[in-house]
Design a protein around this motif. Structure first.
Motif, PDB file in Angstrom:
ATOM      1  N   TRP A 175       0.741  -1.161   0.072  1.00 33.64           N
ATOM      2  CA  TRP A 175       0.422  -0.030  -0.135  1.00 33.64           C
ATOM      3  C   TRP A 175       0.794   1.019  -0.398  1.00 33.64           C
ATOM      4  N   GLN A 200     -21.388   1.406   0.400  1.00 36.34           N
ATOM      5  CA  GLN A 200     -19.574   0.499   0.791  1.00 36.34           C
ATOM      6  C   GLN A 200     -19.131   0.705  -0.785  1.00 36.34           C
ATOM      7  N   TRP A 220     -15.457   1.812  -1.226  1.00 37.65           N
ATOM      8  CA  TRP A 220     -14.390   1.799  -1.132  1.00 37.65           C
ATOM      9  C   TRP A 220     -13.505   2.482  -2.145  1.00 37.65           C
ATOM     10  N   GLY A 272     -11.712   5.697  -1.705  1.00 34.90           N
ATOM     11  CA  GLY A 272     -10.858   5.185  -0.886  1.00 34.90           C
ATOM     12  C   GLY A 272      -9.786   4.809  -1.996  1.00 34.90           C
ATOM     13  N   HIS A 277     -14.230  13.760   2.401  1.00 33.23           N
ATOM     14  CA  HIS A 277     -14.768  14.083   3.640  1.00 33.23           C
ATOM     15  C   HIS A 277     -16.600  14.058   3.022  1.00 33.23           C
ATOM     16  N   THR A 318     -18.228  11.469   2.481  1.00 35.58           N
ATOM     17  CA  THR A 318     -18.236  10.285   3.671  1.00 35.58           C
ATOM     18  C   THR A 318     -19.852  11.380   4.257  1.00 35.58           C
ATOM     19  N   LEU A 354     -11.324   6.091  13.187  1.00 38.87           N
ATOM     20  CA  LEU A 354     -12.328   6.681  13.138  1.00 38.87           C
ATOM     21  C   LEU A 354     -13.332   7.036  11.492  1.00 38.87           C
ATOM     22  N   HIS A 355     -12.665   5.717  11.000  1.00 35.71           N
ATOM     23  CA  HIS A 355     -13.577   4.573  10.436  1.00 35.71           C
ATOM     24  C   HIS A 355     -15.052   3.755  10.884  1.00 35.71           C
ATOM     25  N   GLU A 356     -15.883   5.506  10.544  1.00 34.92           N
ATOM     26  CA  GLU A 356     -17.739   4.497  11.659  1.00 34.92           C
ATOM     27  C   GLU A 356     -18.716   4.430  10.224  1.00 34.92           C
ATOM     28  N   GLY A 415     -18.600   1.696   8.308  1.00 33.90           N
ATOM     29  CA  GLY A 415     -19.046   0.526   8.354  1.00 33.90           C
ATOM     30  C   GLY A 415     -19.397  -0.335   9.398  1.00 33.90           C
ATOM     31  N   SER A 427     -14.979  -2.909  15.128  1.00 34.93           N
ATOM     32  CA  SER A 427     -14.674  -2.798  13.760  1.00 34.93           C
ATOM     33  C   SER A 427     -13.691  -1.887  14.319  1.00 34.93           C
ATOM     34  N   GLN A 485      -9.806  -7.907   7.471  1.00 36.39           N
ATOM     35  CA  GLN A 485      -9.805  -8.013   5.865  1.00 36.39           C
ATOM     36  C   GLN A 485      -8.409  -9.229   5.570  1.00 36.39           C
ATOM     37  N   GLY A 494     -21.937  -6.704   6.523  1.00 33.25           N
ATOM     38  CA  GLY A 494     -22.704  -6.180   7.034  1.00 33.25           C
ATOM     39  C   GLY A 494     -23.751  -7.561   6.647  1.00 33.25           C
TER      40      GLY A 494
HETATM   41  C1  B12 Z   1     -13.828   7.623   4.927  1.00 34.26           C
HETATM   42  C2  B12 Z   1     -12.801   7.626   4.678  1.00 34.26           C
HETATM   43  C3  B12 Z   1     -12.323   8.374   5.677  1.00 34.26           C
HETATM   44  C4  B12 Z   1     -12.680   9.363   7.240  1.00 34.26           C
HETATM   45  C5  B12 Z   1     -13.614   8.226   7.715  1.00 34.26           C
HETATM   46  C6  B12 Z   1     -15.071   9.308   8.056  1.00 34.26           C
HETATM   47  C7  B12 Z   1     -15.879   8.097   8.552  1.00 34.26           C
HETATM   48  N1  B12 Z   1     -16.659   8.968   9.741  1.00 34.26           N
HETATM   49  O1  B12 Z   1     -16.300   7.275   8.726  1.00 34.26           O
HETATM   50  C8  B12 Z   1     -11.561   9.792   7.318  1.00 34.26           C
HETATM   51  C9  B12 Z   1     -11.522  10.695   6.866  1.00 34.26           C
HETATM   52  C10 B12 Z   1     -11.742  10.003   8.704  1.00 34.26           C
HETATM   53  C11 B12 Z   1     -10.724   9.195   7.369  1.00 34.26           C
HETATM   54  C12 B12 Z   1      -9.120   9.433   7.372  1.00 34.26           C
HETATM   55  C13 B12 Z   1      -7.945   8.241   7.452  1.00 34.26           C
HETATM   56  N2  B12 Z   1      -7.836   7.363   6.502  1.00 34.26           N
HETATM   57 CO1  B12 Z   1      -9.545   6.493   5.716  1.00 34.26          CO
HETATM   58  N3  B12 Z   1     -10.961   5.789   4.322  1.00 34.26           N
HETATM   59  C14 B12 Z   1     -12.225   6.259   3.782  1.00 34.26           C
HETATM   60  C15 B12 Z   1     -12.553   5.881   3.067  1.00 34.26           C
HETATM   61  C16 B12 Z   1     -12.561   5.925   1.605  1.00 34.26           C
HETATM   62  C17 B12 Z   1     -14.014   5.088   3.127  1.00 34.26           C
HETATM   63  C18 B12 Z   1     -14.785   4.143   4.680  1.00 34.26           C
HETATM   64  C19 B12 Z   1     -15.820   3.417   4.606  1.00 34.26           C
HETATM   65  O2  B12 Z   1     -16.398   4.697   4.711  1.00 34.26           O
HETATM   66  N4  B12 Z   1     -15.395   2.631   4.183  1.00 34.26           N
HETATM   67  C20 B12 Z   1     -17.364   2.172   3.576  1.00 34.26           C
HETATM   68  C21 B12 Z   1     -17.644   1.014   4.959  1.00 34.26           C
HETATM   69  C22 B12 Z   1     -19.506   0.433   4.819  1.00 34.26           C
HETATM   70  O3  B12 Z   1     -16.803  -0.252   4.606  1.00 34.26           O
HETATM   71  P1  B12 Z   1     -15.493  -0.670   5.827  1.00 34.26           P
HETATM   72  O4  B12 Z   1     -16.047   0.388   6.293  1.00 34.26           O
HETATM   73  O5  B12 Z   1     -15.303  -2.057   4.672  1.00 34.26           O
HETATM   74  O6  B12 Z   1     -17.183  -1.717   6.750  1.00 34.26           O
HETATM   75  C23 B12 Z   1     -17.959  -2.704   5.983  1.00 34.26           C
HETATM   76  C24 B12 Z   1     -16.653  -4.126   6.385  1.00 34.26           C
HETATM   77  O7  B12 Z   1     -15.567  -3.845   6.712  1.00 34.26           O
HETATM   78  C25 B12 Z   1     -17.583  -4.874   7.030  1.00 34.26           C
HETATM   79  N5  B12 Z   1     -17.314  -4.470   9.259  1.00 34.26           N
HETATM   80  C26 B12 Z   1     -17.107  -3.581   9.188  1.00 34.26           C
HETATM   81  N6  B12 Z   1     -17.301  -3.190  10.335  1.00 34.26           N
HETATM   82  C27 B12 Z   1     -17.071  -4.231  11.362  1.00 34.26           C
HETATM   83  C28 B12 Z   1     -17.680  -5.164  12.133  1.00 34.26           C
HETATM   84  C29 B12 Z   1     -18.045  -6.244  12.483  1.00 34.26           C
HETATM   85  C30 B12 Z   1     -17.879  -6.829  13.440  1.00 34.26           C
HETATM   86  C31 B12 Z   1     -18.280  -6.973  11.239  1.00 34.26           C
HETATM   87  C32 B12 Z   1     -18.933  -8.510  11.738  1.00 34.26           C
HETATM   88  C33 B12 Z   1     -18.318  -6.536   9.892  1.00 34.26           C
HETATM   89  C34 B12 Z   1     -17.412  -5.511  10.037  1.00 34.26           C
HETATM   90  O8  B12 Z   1     -18.680  -4.596   7.351  1.00 34.26           O
HETATM   91  C35 B12 Z   1     -19.306  -3.130   7.093  1.00 34.26           C
HETATM   92  C36 B12 Z   1     -20.451  -2.834   6.236  1.00 34.26           C
HETATM   93  O9  B12 Z   1     -20.577  -3.801   5.060  1.00 34.26           O
HETATM   94  C37 B12 Z   1     -11.866   4.102   3.272  1.00 34.26           C
HETATM   95  C38 B12 Z   1     -11.297   3.430   1.991  1.00 34.26           C
HETATM   96  C39 B12 Z   1     -11.365   1.615   2.372  1.00 34.26           C
HETATM   97  N7  B12 Z   1     -11.623   0.587   1.689  1.00 34.26           N
HETATM   98  O10 B12 Z   1     -12.440   1.529   3.316  1.00 34.26           O
HETATM   99  C40 B12 Z   1     -10.203   5.034   2.746  1.00 34.26           C
HETATM  100  C41 B12 Z   1      -8.866   3.898   4.636  1.00 34.26           C
HETATM  101  C42 B12 Z   1     -10.055   3.350   5.150  1.00 34.26           C
HETATM  102  N8  B12 Z   1      -8.339   5.428   5.053  1.00 34.26           N
HETATM  103  C43 B12 Z   1      -7.269   4.925   5.187  1.00 34.26           C
HETATM  104  C44 B12 Z   1      -5.769   5.979   5.828  1.00 34.26           C
HETATM  105  C45 B12 Z   1      -4.278   5.982   5.030  1.00 34.26           C
HETATM  106  C46 B12 Z   1      -6.869   7.124   6.379  1.00 34.26           C
HETATM  107  C47 B12 Z   1      -6.083   8.119   6.623  1.00 34.26           C
HETATM  108  C48 B12 Z   1      -4.588   7.349   7.845  1.00 34.26           C
HETATM  109  C49 B12 Z   1      -5.190   9.223   6.028  1.00 34.26           C
HETATM  110  C50 B12 Z   1      -4.874  10.223   7.130  1.00 34.26           C
HETATM  111  N9  B12 Z   1      -3.153  10.124   6.668  1.00 34.26           N
HETATM  112  O11 B12 Z   1      -5.440  11.356   7.531  1.00 34.26           O
HETATM  113  C51 B12 Z   1      -6.746   8.263   8.451  1.00 34.26           C
HETATM  114  C52 B12 Z   1      -6.780   7.963   9.450  1.00 34.26           C
HETATM  115  C53 B12 Z   1      -7.458   7.714  10.966  1.00 34.26           C
HETATM  116  C54 B12 Z   1      -8.082   7.372  11.518  1.00 34.26           C
HETATM  117  N10 B12 Z   1      -7.627   7.465  13.226  1.00 34.26           N
HETATM  118  O12 B12 Z   1      -9.186   6.219  11.592  1.00 34.26           O
HETATM  119  C55 B12 Z   1      -6.827   4.206   4.397  1.00 34.26           C
HETATM  120  C56 B12 Z   1      -5.957   2.775   5.326  1.00 34.26           C
HETATM  121  C57 B12 Z   1      -4.944   2.067   4.215  1.00 34.26           C
HETATM  122  C58 B12 Z   1      -4.015   1.224   5.121  1.00 34.26           C
HETATM  123  N11 B12 Z   1      -3.172   0.928   3.899  1.00 34.26           N
HETATM  124  O13 B12 Z   1      -4.384   1.218   6.933  1.00 34.26           O
HETATM  125  C59 B12 Z   1      -8.139   3.408   3.412  1.00 34.26           C
HETATM  126  C60 B12 Z   1      -8.195   2.443   3.065  1.00 34.26           C
HETATM  127  C61 B12 Z   1      -7.692   3.835   1.921  1.00 34.26           C
HETATM  128  C62 B12 Z   1      -6.678   3.747   0.621  1.00 34.26           C
HETATM  129  N12 B12 Z   1      -7.318   3.016  -0.050  1.00 34.26           N
HETATM  130  O14 B12 Z   1      -5.958   3.941   0.656  1.00 34.26           O
HETATM  131  N13 B12 Z   1     -11.013   8.029   6.176  1.00 34.26           N
END
Ligand code: B12
Length: 354
Positions: free
Chosen positions: A72, A186, A190, A193, A207, A210, A243-245, A247, A289, A325, A342
């Motif tokens: 990454w 979702q 993604w 991201g 932002h 989101t 902060l990623h809430e 999901g 999460s 994952q 989810g």
């Molecule tokens: C929006 C976003 C943000 C927002 C979050 C706002 C918010 N209110 O949530 C903000 C701007 C705050 C943010 C900040 C950061 N982010 Co960000 N962000 C994202 C982004 C684009 C989307 C996240 C999202 O909403 N996904 C949609 C949801 C629905 O999907 P999900 O989280 O995967 O959830 C699903 C499953 O995972 C599962 N699931 C989730 N939780 C649970 C729990 C249980 C029990 C179960 C069973 C299943 C489950 O079910 C969910 C629904 O189906 C992602 C891209 C990505 N691939 O996710 C990057 C991403 C996660 N972020 C990334 C980064 C780098 C950051 C920062 C470090 C950036 C920075 N330099 O500031 C910061 C870190 C902040 C921190 N301390 O957490 C990277 C992480 C890469 C890595 N190697 O770790 C990503 C992957 C982007 C990328 N492609 O590079 N981010």
């Protein structure tokens, strides 16, 4: 490099990072002319983060944690350091991991050997690293591709009204709410991201996307909460400073849609807070999460804390999010439930609780 998180580090970690930084800079005289003062400062912070990722990988005996991060990081740098060729970035990263091996070899801890093995794998992975090219394939495929594309364009334009209309029209046309959450929200987030990672989208746009999606989700509440209740309850949150809430919010909304009551605590809930909520609400399931791998330790700590309380033994614990994952073997090792999204998590609950 990029600074990922503003963590608190110990003086030992800082000293180690400083030594790695100095040796790395002196190993290649070209670097001091290539790196601006700003880049040198952020590099020191990144070394701290690299060390932390390596520590988490070693502590949980899960090398994928570090190796996923390594790829990454390479891809991120290629699109950010446009004044440097991808080949030169590769060389720099390899030299950097090599320096980490040398400096950490002077450390006498039990895990020194495991660290070296992981860093050697990081070097060979970086050597094979491909420059990112095409957009993610899943986003562009399947029957929801046009809806995703239209919704994304509205988000990027900051057009809340049209984004909302796109979703409401799709629901009126028969698209199930579950698909709106998983196949549209979702997938689009993604893709947002991916675009950010490839430097095709700025942080303000991320932002914006989101914030708009959170607003549209709230508009769906009257539909979600109207399902007959089944007497089950879930408590759900992000742990550490996560902060990623969105999901875990999606998880809660899909459980509500299936008749559960959800106690959604949102981002960055400390261990005591989770424990308090679990004691108060006595859920059937607690969902934790984690997106950023740094918070895997916080998750492990919460699980241990819940298990130490004899009155909470009946609570099922589930973990999920991007971190699991990557570290996909951890939930089984910890003896907790997991699911990749989810909808699959709800399917598990239906099978388990009936
Ligand atoms: C929006 C976003 C943000 C927002 C979050 C706002 C918010 N209110 O949530 C903000 C701007 C705050 C943010 C900040 C950061 N982010 Co960000 N962000 C994202 C982004 C684009 C989307 C996240 C999202 O909403 N996904 C949609 C949801 C629905 O999907 P999900 O989280 O995967 O959830 C699903 C499953 O995972 C599962 N699931 C989730 N939780 C649970 C729990 C249980 C029990 C179960 C069973 C299943 C489950 O079910 C969910 C629904 O189906 C992602 C891209 C990505 N691939 O996710 C990057 C991403 C996660 N972020 C990334 C980064 C780098 C950051 C920062 C470090 C950036 C920075 N330099 O500031 C910061 C870190 C902040 C921190 N301390 O957490 C990277 C992480 C890469 C890595 N190697 O770790 C990503 C992957 C982007 C990328 N492609 O590079 N981010």
């Amino acid at each position: 490099m990029m600074s990922l998180l503003n963590q608190e580090y110990t003086s030992r970690q800082r000293d180690l990072a400083q030594t790695i930084f100095e040796r790395y800079m002196s190993a290649d005289p070209l670097l001091s002319s290539e790196y601006s003062q700003y880049r040198q400062r952020t590099m020191l912070r990144d070394i701290l983060y690299n060390l932390e990722c390596l520590d988490v990988a070693v502590r949980h005996d899960t090398e994928e944690i570090f190796l996923d991060y390594v790829l990454w990081m390479y891809n991120l740098l290629v699109t950010r350091m446009t004044d440097t060729s991808p080949e030169r970035i590769k060389q720099q990263l390899i030299q950097h991991y090599q320096t980490m091996i040398e400096v950490l070899a002077e450390d006498v801890s039990e895990s020194a050997n495991q660290r070296r093995i992981i860093l050697e794998k990081a070097i060979s992975l970086t050597k094979q690293g491909q420059v990112p090219g095409t957009p993610s394939r899943r986003f562009e495929k399947g029957k929801y591709a046009p809806l995703r594309q239209a919704y994304l364009q509205n988000l990027l334009a900051g057009d809340r009204k049209s984004a909302s209309k796109e979703i409401m029209d799709a629901i009126e046309a028969g698209v199930p709410l579950k698909d709106i959450y998983i196949e549209v929200f979702q997938e689009v987030m993604w893709e947002v991201g991916n675009l950010w990672h490839r430097n095709k989208l700025t942080v303000d746009k991320e932002h914006l996307c989101t914030a708009i999606t959170q607003g549209v989700m709230a508009q769906l509440y009257s539909r979600i909460f109207s399902t007959p209740r089944n007497g089950r309850r879930i408590v759900a949150c992000c742990v550490g400073s996560e902060l990623h809430e969105m999901g875990v919010r999606t998880v809660c909304d899909l459980f509500e849609l299936n008749g559960w009551d959800s106690v959604y605590l949102g981002a960055a809930v400390p261990t005591d807070g989770v424990l308090h909520a679990v004691e108060e609400h006595k859920p059937d399931v607690v969902a934790l999460s984690v997106t950023m791998i740094s918070y895997i330790d916080n998750c492990a700590e919460i699980i241990e804390t819940i298990r130490r309380h004899s009155n909470l033994q009946a609570t099922r614990i589930a973990v999920g999010g991007r971190a699991f994952q990557i570290a996909s073997s951890l939930p089984k090792k910890w003896g907790v439930i997991t699911a990749t999204n989810g909808a699959d998590f709800v399917d598990w609950a239906v099978r388990f609780f009936g």
